[in-house]
Design an enzyme around this catalytic site. Sequence first.
Site, short mmCIF file in Angstrom:
data_model
loop_
_atom_site.label_atom_id
_atom_site.label_comp_id
_atom_site.label_asym_id
_atom_site.label_seq_id
_atom_site.Cartn_x
_atom_site.Cartn_y
_atom_site.Cartn_z
N LYS A 194 32.30 23.59 87.32
CA LYS A 194 33.89 23.49 87.78
C LYS A 194 33.79 24.88 88.75
CE LYS A 194 35.63 21.93 83.15
NZ LYS A 194 36.58 22.71 82.09
N TYR B 291 41.62 13.96 84.07
CA TYR B 291 41.93 14.46 82.64
C TYR B 291 43.27 13.87 82.05
CZ TYR B 291 38.74 18.43 82.79
OH TYR B 291 37.60 19.33 82.72
N PHE C 244 48.07 22.60 78.16
CA PHE C 244 47.15 23.15 79.20
C PHE C 244 46.81 22.30 80.28
CE2 PHE C 244 44.75 21.78 75.62
CZ PHE C 244 43.83 20.55 76.14
N ARG D 181 26.07 18.75 75.64
CA ARG D 181 27.12 19.56 74.69
C ARG D 181 26.60 20.66 74.04
NH1 ARG D 181 32.12 17.28 75.09
NH2 ARG D 181 32.76 18.00 73.14
N THR E 64 33.93 24.71 73.58
CA THR E 64 34.86 24.61 74.63
C THR E 64 35.11 26.24 75.10
OG1 THR E 64 35.68 22.58 73.83
CG2 THR E 64 36.82 23.61 75.61
N ARG F 16 28.30 28.37 78.58
CA ARG F 16 29.57 28.83 78.40
C ARG F 16 29.47 30.43 77.84
NH1 ARG F 16 32.27 23.45 76.58
NH2 ARG F 16 33.17 22.58 78.32
N ASN G 78 35.97 27.54 82.13
CA ASN G 78 34.93 27.54 81.06
C ASN G 78 33.60 26.97 81.69
OD1 ASN G 78 35.68 24.91 81.03
ND2 ASN G 78 35.67 24.69 79.03
N HIS H 12 32.04 20.85 82.50
CA HIS H 12 32.65 19.99 81.60
C HIS H 12 31.47 18.89 81.20
CE1 HIS H 12 35.31 16.43 80.20
NE2 HIS H 12 34.39 15.70 81.17
N GLU I 259 33.93 8.22 82.71
CA GLU I 259 33.79 9.58 83.74
C GLU I 259 32.82 9.19 84.89
OE1 GLU I 259 35.42 12.74 80.59
OE2 GLU I 259 33.51 12.71 81.05
P1 CMP Z 1 36.70 20.40 79.16
O1 CMP Z 1 35.69 20.35 78.53
O2 CMP Z 1 36.67 20.17 80.58
O3 CMP Z 1 37.79 19.41 78.65
C1 CMP Z 1 39.12 19.94 78.96
C2 CMP Z 1 39.50 21.12 79.37
O4 CMP Z 1 40.64 21.73 78.90
C3 CMP Z 1 38.42 22.31 78.41
O5 CMP Z 1 37.23 21.89 78.94
C4 CMP Z 1 39.01 23.57 78.75
O6 CMP Z 1 38.73 24.16 80.11
C5 CMP Z 1 40.56 23.13 78.81
N1 CMP Z 1 41.34 23.85 77.93
C6 CMP Z 1 42.38 24.80 77.83
N2 CMP Z 1 42.83 24.96 76.84
C7 CMP Z 1 42.37 24.13 75.56
C8 CMP Z 1 42.33 24.04 74.33
N3 CMP Z 1 43.43 25.02 73.77
N4 CMP Z 1 41.38 23.31 73.66
C9 CMP Z 1 40.74 22.29 74.40
N5 CMP Z 1 40.57 22.82 75.83
C10 CMP Z 1 41.39 23.46 76.56
#
Ligand code: CMP
Length: 153
Positions: free
Chosen positions: A9, A49, A57, A85, A91, A102, A112, A115, A126
């Site tokens: 990212k 997304y 968010f 993962r 996350t 992370r 973070n 992805h 994806e």
């Molecule tokens: P990612 O794995 O890219 O998938 C969705 C993204 O939403 C996640 O990483 C986070 O960067 C973002 N995000 C922000 N707030 C939340 C939340 N409360 N729960 C999950 N993802 C979140």
Amino acid sequence: MEQTLSIIKPDAVEKDQIGNILSRFEKAGLKIVAVKMLHISKAEAESFYEVHRKKPFYKDLTTFLSSGPILVLVLEGKDAIALNRKLMGATDPAKAEAGTIRKDLAESIDRNAVHGSDAPETAKQEIAFFFQPDEIFSKEPPHRKKGCCCCCS
Ligand code: CMP
């Protein structure tokens, strides 16, 4: 063998952590079989997304993903989705295990660093979002049976 999509990212690209992250994938045995650097539009981030459209968010997430260059990758290997993962960690970096990407490199759940696809069907969608089949250089020998795996449809 499995393929998964990874995104490095904008925060991690900005902090010059591309090499660090790619080396973690390779050291763990994941093969990088496709890669592109892109600066996607807000509309493209919204489409990627889409599954989160109703989440509070969503707006910040899509603004962030389209805020600067990203690296998109296809990783290939045994249990690639789960392994990626595990390497990424939770996350929310505050909840991620020590030694994960992370925990080591991300500052918040919104920024973070990476992805990764969460399931085989998501990985397929994806990967297709960013790559044409002829842009993926699988290390797997050609498969023989139609439908034998995620790559042989
Ligand atoms: P990612 O794995 O890219 O998938 C969705 C993204 O939403 C996640 O990483 C986070 O960067 C973002 N995000 C922000 N707030 C939340 C939340 N409360 N729960 C999950 N993802 C979140």
